[in-house]
Scaffold this active site. Structure first.
Site, PDB file in Angstrom:
ATOM      1  N   GLU A 235      43.128  23.737  40.027  1.00 26.42           N
ATOM      2  CA  GLU A 235      43.376  22.646  39.337  1.00 26.42           C
ATOM      3  C   GLU A 235      44.877  22.703  39.031  1.00 26.42           C
ATOM      4  O   GLU A 235      45.410  23.298  38.427  1.00 26.42           O
ATOM      5  CB  GLU A 235      42.568  23.076  37.781  1.00 26.42           C
ATOM      6  CG  GLU A 235      42.606  21.839  37.013  1.00 26.42           C
ATOM      7  CD  GLU A 235      41.928  22.256  35.676  1.00 26.42           C
ATOM      8  OE1 GLU A 235      41.968  21.311  34.901  1.00 26.42           O
ATOM      9  OE2 GLU A 235      41.204  23.119  35.496  1.00 26.42           O
TER      10      GLU A 235
ATOM     11  N   ARG B 202      37.588  38.260  39.973  1.00 24.59           N
ATOM     12  CA  ARG B 202      38.829  38.156  39.755  1.00 24.59           C
ATOM     13  C   ARG B 202      39.741  39.221  39.862  1.00 24.59           C
ATOM     14  O   ARG B 202      39.336  40.153  39.586  1.00 24.59           O
ATOM     15  CB  ARG B 202      38.602  37.635  38.198  1.00 24.59           C
ATOM     16  CG  ARG B 202      39.117  36.023  37.761  1.00 24.59           C
ATOM     17  CD  ARG B 202      38.975  35.982  36.378  1.00 24.59           C
ATOM     18  NE  ARG B 202      40.113  34.882  36.173  1.00 24.59           N
ATOM     19  CZ  ARG B 202      40.081  33.701  36.451  1.00 24.59           C
ATOM     20  NH1 ARG B 202      38.906  33.251  37.052  1.00 24.59           N
ATOM     21  NH2 ARG B 202      40.903  32.957  36.052  1.00 24.59           N
TER      22      ARG B 202
ATOM     23  N   LYS C 276      46.416  30.583  33.775  1.00 23.34           N
ATOM     24  CA  LYS C 276      47.631  29.641  33.652  1.00 23.34           C
ATOM     25  C   LYS C 276      47.556  29.038  32.141  1.00 23.34           C
ATOM     26  O   LYS C 276      48.760  28.949  31.816  1.00 23.34           O
ATOM     27  CB  LYS C 276      47.009  28.546  34.330  1.00 23.34           C
ATOM     28  CG  LYS C 276      47.353  28.467  36.055  1.00 23.34           C
ATOM     29  CD  LYS C 276      46.856  27.390  36.778  1.00 23.34           C
ATOM     30  CE  LYS C 276      45.292  27.453  36.871  1.00 23.34           C
ATOM     31  NZ  LYS C 276      44.740  26.305  37.462  1.00 23.34           N
TER      32      LYS C 276
HETATM   33  P1  ATP Z   1      43.094  29.859  35.313  1.00 24.78           P
HETATM   34  O1  ATP Z   1      42.246  30.598  34.245  1.00 24.78           O
HETATM   35  O2  ATP Z   1      44.343  30.905  35.642  1.00 24.78           O
HETATM   36  O3  ATP Z   1      43.293  28.309  34.956  1.00 24.78           O
HETATM   37  P2  ATP Z   1      41.329  28.972  37.201  1.00 24.78           P
HETATM   38  O4  ATP Z   1      40.243  29.718  37.690  1.00 24.78           O
HETATM   39  O5  ATP Z   1      41.017  27.930  36.253  1.00 24.78           O
HETATM   40  O6  ATP Z   1      42.373  30.016  36.531  1.00 24.78           O
HETATM   41  P3  ATP Z   1      41.955  27.197  39.265  1.00 24.78           P
HETATM   42  O7  ATP Z   1      43.103  26.398  39.323  1.00 24.78           O
HETATM   43  O8  ATP Z   1      40.828  26.587  38.852  1.00 24.78           O
HETATM   44  O9  ATP Z   1      42.139  28.395  37.948  1.00 24.78           O
HETATM   45  O10 ATP Z   1      41.426  28.325  40.424  1.00 24.78           O
HETATM   46  C1  ATP Z   1      41.699  27.898  41.767  1.00 24.78           C
HETATM   47  C2  ATP Z   1      40.914  29.097  42.687  1.00 24.78           C
HETATM   48  O11 ATP Z   1      41.359  30.168  42.270  1.00 24.78           O
HETATM   49  C3  ATP Z   1      39.334  29.033  42.100  1.00 24.78           C
HETATM   50  O12 ATP Z   1      38.382  29.180  43.089  1.00 24.78           O
HETATM   51  C4  ATP Z   1      39.428  30.459  41.259  1.00 24.78           C
HETATM   52  O13 ATP Z   1      38.164  31.154  41.444  1.00 24.78           O
HETATM   53  C5  ATP Z   1      40.414  31.088  42.077  1.00 24.78           C
HETATM   54  N1  ATP Z   1      41.257  32.035  40.863  1.00 24.78           N
HETATM   55  C6  ATP Z   1      41.923  31.877  39.738  1.00 24.78           C
HETATM   56  N2  ATP Z   1      42.125  32.923  39.172  1.00 24.78           N
HETATM   57  C7  ATP Z   1      41.966  33.998  39.974  1.00 24.78           C
HETATM   58  C8  ATP Z   1      41.938  35.520  39.915  1.00 24.78           C
HETATM   59  N3  ATP Z   1      42.616  36.090  38.700  1.00 24.78           N
HETATM   60  N4  ATP Z   1      41.605  35.947  40.827  1.00 24.78           N
HETATM   61  C9  ATP Z   1      41.021  35.433  41.959  1.00 24.78           C
HETATM   62  N5  ATP Z   1      40.805  34.164  42.200  1.00 24.78           N
HETATM   63  C10 ATP Z   1      41.258  33.483  41.014  1.00 24.78           C
HETATM   64 MG    MG Z   2      40.067  26.190  36.284  1.00 25.33          MG
END
Ligand code: ATP
Ligand code: MG
Length: 562
Positions: A46, A271, A281
């Site tokens: 995102e 994760r 983020k």
């Molecule tokens: P954040 O909480 O940092 O915003 P998010 O999961 O909302 O993380 P996205 O941009 O939606 O962030 O993530 C893109 C991809 O990266 C998704 O498939 C998510 O599952 C993966 N991802 C995000 N954070 C992690 C992590 N800490 N470890 C492994 N994969 C991750």
């Molecule tokens: Mg997200």
């Protein structure tokens, strides 16, 4: 060799077998779900912030699995949430994925490009009696979601199809206020999985979207949008993190109840969390907005851009991600393991140079005043083919302040009065005296060199225990050196009761001015890494200063326990 044999070969090379590979192997085998198909994955961030080390793990899994099985991986901006997304992030994400070494070729997509199709699919759900417009507020819905023994209550779920179609169209046309209505899936108000209790598919949000501008005032929810995005792109394996496990039934419901071009499968993995830092983020953005760090690429940040500026190499990060493996259990990896992976890479590949970060003048009193000679020093003991370079040596040098003591402590083999020490690759010198200022601080050290010891050899076989590094004073370059420590004082800043902001380490950055580095560094390129002998690995940073600035990437001492 046929394709299958090829894969088995690949597998043998890669000892890291994991459950996702097992899943894929079953899918592509004879009679499997994807028999004869190309594996297709995607990385779907995102664009609401910069990518971090957790994303690096997901990127490695998505791109490397696709590659391993001769498939493809798309890069997709999951931009279904208009308020929080910015173009800056879209650009940064592409730069970071590319820098990590992955290529999506021409398969760069935006979820928002599918808004029209998502809308049409929603209409088809209403027509099938599988979705309805609901006027409950978010608060009312929460109060009526029931519990494990009580079903949810949704008084409008039997609204006639024609009426829902009409209301949904009006929602789209901007006739209603934000939050006044939603489109909900008609699934199961009694389900033990709350995600299935008639989840919201669309909400009203009169917000400007960075790509579709003001065209839409209704936006699809993640759980509805994501499977459609995957299916439109022909994704075979939609890999995501564990928190989506409970959402998988809804993912499958969407896939099974729409007439989609393909039927992707969602697989979840743990994760990644890294100790002493945060991988969210939203929280990283707070550090940026509150100016606790200098920006998303502050070298203390666990963002990919921060790690890059700190001196991490793409291969060290990929290595780290591959070695921590893929699992179904969330856990925290020690930060020292990330450092270990970087150290391994730099130990092999970084050029050695001499730099003195806390300088103290050393005067070789018996060395001719006007003379400068060139000393040959090897560039990298691990790569003799990289040869040697010439380093100037003259009467006045700089050494580290802590390489001299007036009264040596036990086992101190460096410089102190009457003691001999080897100046790396140059000569053996003997300390003959020192000078202090009025406060008693040592400001100069005096020594005599032994001409016969050039190259640091002792022709008479006498023992000289200590070797110290040095920089020629006349030709030294001034540099600023930034030393970093953990950004947080607790190993798990996200787990604690208090806010992670209560654990900011006030000493996470130490700036040293007037450091002295050898003149060969005058053309050092941004982001290039060096080993400063005896001090650690440092990389050139030109992001915010015209001075020569070095970031300490990692120290020499390995804190990682195998
Ligand atoms: P954040 O909480 O940092 O915003 P998010 O999961 O909302 O993380 P996205 O941009 O939606 O962030 O993530 C893109 C991809 O990266 C998704 O498939 C998510 O599952 C993966 N991802 C995000 N954070 C992690 C992590 N800490 N470890 C492994 N994969 C991750
Ligand atoms: Mg997200």
């Amino acid at each position: 060799m046929d394709k299958r044999a090829d894969l088995i070969e690949l597998d043998k090379d890669n000892e890291n077998n994991n459950f996702i590979k097992d899943f894929i192997k079953a899918d592509i085998s004879k009679g499997g779900r994807c028999e004869g198909e190309k594996i297709h994955t995607r990385f779907p961030p995102e664009p609401n912030g910069y990518l971090h080390i957790g994303h690096a793990k997901a990127i490695c899994i998505d791109f490397e699995l696709a590659k391993l099985y001769n498939g493809q991986c798309n890069l997709r901006m999951d931009d279904t949430n208009p308020c929080k997304e910015e173009v800056e992030y879209v650009d940064a994400i592409q730069e970071d994925v590319r820098w990590l070494g992955f290529d999506w070729e021409d398969r760069f997509y935006f979820a928002s490009d599918y808004f029209e199709q998502m809308y049409d699919y929603a209409v088809s759900l209403i027509k099938k009696g599988l979705a309805y417009v609901c006027t409950m507020t978010a608060e009312e819905m929460k109060q009526n979601r029931g519990d494990l023994t009580t079903p949810a209550v949704s008084p409008e779920r039997d609204r006639p199809i024609a009426e829902s179609l009409d209301l949904f169209e009006k929602m789209k046309n901007g006739k209603y206020e934000d939050g006044s209505m939603t489109l909900r899936a008609k699934i199961d108000l009694t389900s033990g999985n709350f995600n299935m209790r008639d989840p919201v598919l669309y909400r009203i949000n009169h917000a400007h979207h960075h790509r579709t501008k003001d065209k839409w005032c209704i936006y699809p929810m993640y759980d509805y949008a994501h499977p459609i995005e995957d299916a439109i792109e022909g994704i075979t394996h939609s890999l995501c993190t564990l928190e989506f496990e409970d959402h998988r039934p809804l993912y499958d419901w969407v896939i099974n109840n729409l007439d989609l071009p393909s039927k992707p499968r969602q697989i979840e993995f743990a994760r990644l969390s890294v100790s002493n830092t945060i991988t969210s983020k939203r929280k990283l953005k707070i550090l940026v907005d509150e100016k606790i760090v200098s920006g998303w690429d502050d070298p203390r940040m666990p963002t990919i851009s921060g790690l890059r500026r700190r001196g991490y190499t793409p291969s060290s990060i990929r290595n780290f991600c591959n070695r921590i493996g893929v699992s179904k259990v969330n856990s925290t990896v020690d930060y020292s393991f990330l450092e270990h992976c970087l150290r391994e890479d730099l130990n092999l590949n970084a050029d050695r140079v001499m730099a003195v970060i806390r300088p103290l003048k050393l005067i070789i009193t018996n060395y001719p005043e006007e003379k400068t000679e060139l000393i040959s020093v090897e560039n990298n003991p691990n790569k003799p083919e990289l040869g040697e370079r010439q380093v100037p040596f003259s009467r006045e040098l700089y050494i580290e302040q802590d390489d001299f003591m007036i009264s040596p402590i036990k086992k101190y083999f460096r410089l102190y009065p009457e003691n001999e020490v080897r100046l790396k690759s140059a000569y053996i010198v003997k300390c003959t005296g020192y000078k202090t200022d009025s406060a008693g601080n040592v400001i100069e050290v005096y020594a005599e060199y032994d001409e016969k010891t050039k190259g640091g050899n002792t022709p008479d076989g006498r023992k000289v225990k200590g070797t110290i590094h040095w920089v020629d004073a006349k030709t030294a370059l001034n540099a600023q050196v930034r030393l970093y420590d953990n950004l947080f004082t607790t190993p798990e800043p996200e787990k604690s009761e208090q806010s992670f902001l209560d654990y900011i380490n006030p000493k996470s950055l130490e700036v040293l001015q007037n450091c002295k580095v050898e003149c060969n560094l005058k053309d050092a390129k941004p982001l290039k890494s060096y080993q400063f002998m005896r001090l650690g690995y440092f990389c050139v940073d030109n992001a915010d200063s015209n001075e020569l600035v070095f970031n300490r990437s990692v120290s020499l001492k390995d804190g990682f326990k195998k």
